[in-house]
Structures are given as C-alpha cells and as structure tokens.
Write an enzyme that holds these catalytic residues in place. Structure first.
Site, PDB file in Angstrom:
ATOM      1  N   PRO A   1       0.835  -1.193   0.000  1.00  0.00           N
ATOM      2  CA  PRO A   1       0.000   0.000   0.000  1.00  0.00           C
ATOM      3  C   PRO A   1       0.878   1.254   0.000  1.00  0.00           C
ATOM      4  O   PRO A   1       1.983   1.232   0.536  1.00  0.00           O
ATOM      5  CB  PRO A   1      -0.791  -0.094   1.309  1.00  0.00           C
ATOM      6  CG  PRO A   1      -0.464  -1.394   1.914  1.00  0.00           C
ATOM      7  CD  PRO A   1       0.738  -1.953   1.245  1.00  0.00           C
ATOM      8  N   CYS A   2       0.396   2.299  -0.613  1.00  0.00           N
ATOM      9  CA  CYS A   2       1.191   3.530  -0.718  1.00  0.00           C
ATOM     10  C   CYS A   2       0.501   4.620   0.072  1.00  0.00           C
ATOM     11  O   CYS A   2      -0.674   4.874  -0.145  1.00  0.00           O
ATOM     12  CB  CYS A   2       1.272   3.960  -2.162  1.00  0.00           C
ATOM     13  SG  CYS A   2       2.091   2.707  -3.119  1.00  0.00           S
ATOM     14  N   GLN A   3       1.251   5.242   0.967  1.00  0.00           N
ATOM     15  CA  GLN A   3       0.666   6.330   1.748  1.00  0.00           C
ATOM     16  C   GLN A   3       0.840   7.625   0.978  1.00  0.00           C
ATOM     17  O   GLN A   3       1.661   8.457   1.328  1.00  0.00           O
ATOM     18  CB  GLN A   3       1.324   6.442   3.122  1.00  0.00           C
ATOM     19  CG  GLN A   3       1.030   5.268   4.020  1.00  0.00           C
ATOM     20  CD  GLN A   3       2.101   4.173   3.920  1.00  0.00           C
ATOM     21  OE1 GLN A   3       2.921   4.156   3.025  1.00  0.00           O
ATOM     22  NE2 GLN A   3       2.052   3.250   4.858  1.00  0.00           N
TER      23      GLN A   3
END
Ligand SMILES: C[S@@+](CC[C@H](N)C(=O)[O-])C[C@H]1O[C@@H](n2cnc3c(N)ncnc32)[C@H](O)[C@@H]1O
Length: 374
Positions: free
Chosen positions: A73-75
């Site tokens: 997941p990419c913040q």
C-alpha cells in the site's frame, strides 16, 4: 505445483484468482489486519497465513517460492521528481523487495493504483530489481471478465525472460455487465445484520465465517436519502437531484465528483467498487433498477455486500470474517479474482513451459439476458 507467496494479502482476492487458475499452491501469505487474515484463512487455510506486520517476519522464515504477488500500500505517492529512495514511506516497498531477494521467485507480480507507475516507489523498484526484466502497465478489470471498470497498475518482474502483460480475454464487446451478476438476487434484502456467528482464527474469536449469501444485507436509509435515490436514473448521479434535495457542499460545488449518488446501469460494468460501496454519497453504488414515472419500479438502495463481492468477481463459495464494515473494506481493497486468474493463467506457460490453457469464464458460460428483469 508452483509455490506462491501473497504479500499484503488482504482477504485473498489475488490468491483466489491464482488458485482458481490451477497449478499454484500458496506457501505463505502475510496480512496484518486480523479480520482480513481470518477471511484469507477461512478460504485458503490458516497454516501458511502470517497474521503480522510484514516487517516483523525474519529473513530466515521466508520460504523459497516460484511466484510472489502483492501490492504494497502507498501512503500517498511521493513526487517522482524527488526520487528520494530513503523516503520513510518507501519502507513497505523495501519489505516487498526483501521478500523477493530472499525467496528468489522466477516471477513477481505487483498490483497497485494506476498512478503508481509514475511514483518514486516504482523508480525504487526498477533500481533494485536489476536481475528481473519488468513489464508494467495499467489493466482494466472489465477486459478480463470482471463486471467492473477498475483500473490497476500491474508490474510483472521475471527472471525467465521478459513476460509481457496479458492481453484482454474479454474485449469491450464481451464485457460482463452489472446485470450478469446482480440479476436474480432478491431486490429486498431480508436483514440488515450479519448472522451472530463467531469463528476462531489465530487464537482469537471474531465474527464469521459468513457464506456469501449471508452478505445480502440491507440498510435503513433516512426519508431524505430515499427521496434522493428516487430521482437518480441509471447512469445518473447527484446532478439529477433537484436543488432542494442537495446538501450544501454539492450545491456549492458545481463540477467534479460526478459519480456520487450515482446509479449503476444493468447493461454496463460498474465503476470501481471501493471500500464504502454501501454509501451512495461516495460513488455510483445505487442498485441499477429504475423505471421512470411515479409508479416506476425502482430498487432504491445501494448495492449489498454480496452484490459488491460479485461485482469484484468473488465466487459465491467465498467465506468472509469480520463486521459489516471490515468485510466491505476487504471486498473493496481486493484485486478482483478474475483479473488475478487471467494474470495467473498468462504466467503459467512461462513458468512451466506448458502451452497456454484454453480459458473459459463461468459468466461467459451462462445464458445472456439483455435488459432489466421484469
Ligand atoms: C490493497 S490491500 C491488498 C488486497 C489483496 N491483494 C487482495 O487481493 O485481496 C493491502 C493490504 O495490506 C495490508 N497491510 C498494510 N500494511 C501492512 C503491513 N505492514 N504488514 C502486513 N500487511 C499490511 C492491509 O491491511 C491491506 O489488507
């Protein structure tokens, strides 16, 4: 069998597609959300699911595998221009790469949001996987038998020669529609709650395991919400509401957010099913049934969890754990199993040397009915 590791596995949408393709055996999956890990365990077994932060799994416990799948997941992607490989937000990418280095798979697959391909994280990946040849692009789930226009960035890394991205198995004229998967389900869900059952995974008791049929749960909208739903035709949305029914924020924002309070169409794939598909104010999530006129037959509710799972191409045999909100998050976060299956089938000949399988899709085998049900 080809051994596979699923990182950031969620409820197992990706694994579901690989297992359905046949010839793949999961040997490890990693997920830190208890309810998602439990859903995975209910469907694919608890033994190889590591319910933990990926960072806490020591190198020595990472098995060898033929394939690694998963999407860190990419913040919020960092700007490509900065190319700061030490950006702390990259840490989950470093974890993914640590698994690749340790398990030495012949092939890895990454899925992510489409803007990933222009991110620092992708630049980092390219710089640190020199042993692999990469193919990258954006795939549309509808092109692979999913009744949904969901775009995902897919990267295939290979040590067995460059593997191109798969070509569509269901080009536009063969797209499956909302009607293909919602038709025949009860228009009025009989309940608003999941059954009161409890299951034990990882030594914890949690809600579940629910059959997909248990997920056909309704909501109790306010009179104002119902009044809004009544004005929205298939393919329409907030712009179909009369001024007096608009909340102030929408009245003042004349452009953008075109999909909110939207209604699906029977004869087209849905738009992306996100994690809050049960809230019509968040997207095009109203049931497609709508006939004009005061006496028109309408189904004025958002889609149910079962309908969302079908639009994501989960088989009805899939089981679920967690509260309504948690199950919705698992559904909305998943890679649609039919897309994952198409990728898995595409990879197999490169991994085994066998000729490609003759792919047939369950939905294609069903008789096609055109138009809304009467
Ligand atoms: C987009 S979802 C994955 C969906 C999955 N590929 C599927 O097809 O169902 C990303 C998952 O990564 C998990 N996750 C995020 N950070 C994690 C971490 N540090 N360790 C393990 N899992 C993590 C989240 O809980 C979430 O379920």
């Amino acid at each position: 069998m080809l051994s596979m590791i699923d990182l950031f596995a969620g409820c197992g949408g990706m694994t579901s597609g690989f297992v359905a393709a046949g010839g793949y055996a999961p040997v490890m999956a990693v997920e830190w959300d208890l309810h998602a890990a439990a859903t995975y365990a209910a469907n694919f077994g608890e033994g190889h699911m590591r319910w933990s932060d990926i960072a806490s799994i020591p190198d020595e416990e990472i098995p060898e595998a033929d394939v690694i799948v998963g999407g860190p997941p990419c913040q919020g992607f960092s700007n490509l221009g900065s190319r700061d490989v030490d950006d702390p937000r990259n840490s989950l990418w470093r974890e993914y790469l640590r698994f690749v280095r340790r398990a030495e798979p012949a092939v890895f697959v990454i899925e992510n949001v489409d803007r990933f391909l222009s991110s620092t994280e992708f630049a980092l990946l390219q710089a640190e996987t020199e042993d692999y040849e990469l193919s990258a692009g954006v795939l549309l789930a509808a092109d692979f038998g999913v009744p949904q226009r969901r775009r995902r960035a897919i990267v295939i890394g290979s040590r067995v020669g460059r593997i191109p991205l798969p070509s569509p198995t269901h080009p536009r004229e063969r797209w499956h529609t909302v009607g293909d998967v919602l038709r025949g389900l009860p228009e009025k869900p009989l309940t608003t709650a999941l059954p009161a059952s409890v299951v034990e995974f990882f030594g914890r008791e949690l809600p579940g395991a629910f059959a997909s049929a248990d997920l056909h749960i309704g909501r109790t909208p306010t009179a104002l919400s119902l009044e809004r739903y009544r004005h929205v035709p298939p393919g329409g949305g907030r712009f179909d509401l009369p001024d007096e029914l608009l909340p102030r924020c929408w009245r003042e924002k004349k452009t953008g957010t075109t999909d909110v309070m939207g209604r699906m169409r029977w004869d087209a794939p849905s738009l992306t099913i996100r994690t809050e598909f049960y809230k019509p104010e968040k997207g095009r999530y109203l049931h497609p049934q709508w006939e004009p006129g005061l006496s028109g037959h309408r189904v004025d509710r958002p889609i149910t969890h079962l309908e969302a799972a079908r639009l994501q191409s989960f088989p009805d045999s899939f089981e679920w754990c967690g509260s309504k909100v948690e199950v919705a998050r698992q559904i909305g976060n998943a890679v649609p199993p039919s897309l994952a299956r198409a990728i898995a089938e595409h990879l197999k000949p490169y991994l085994t040397g066998e000729s490609p399988a003759d792919r047939s899709c369950d939905l294609c085998r069903r008789p096609r009915i055109v138009g809304p049900p009467r």
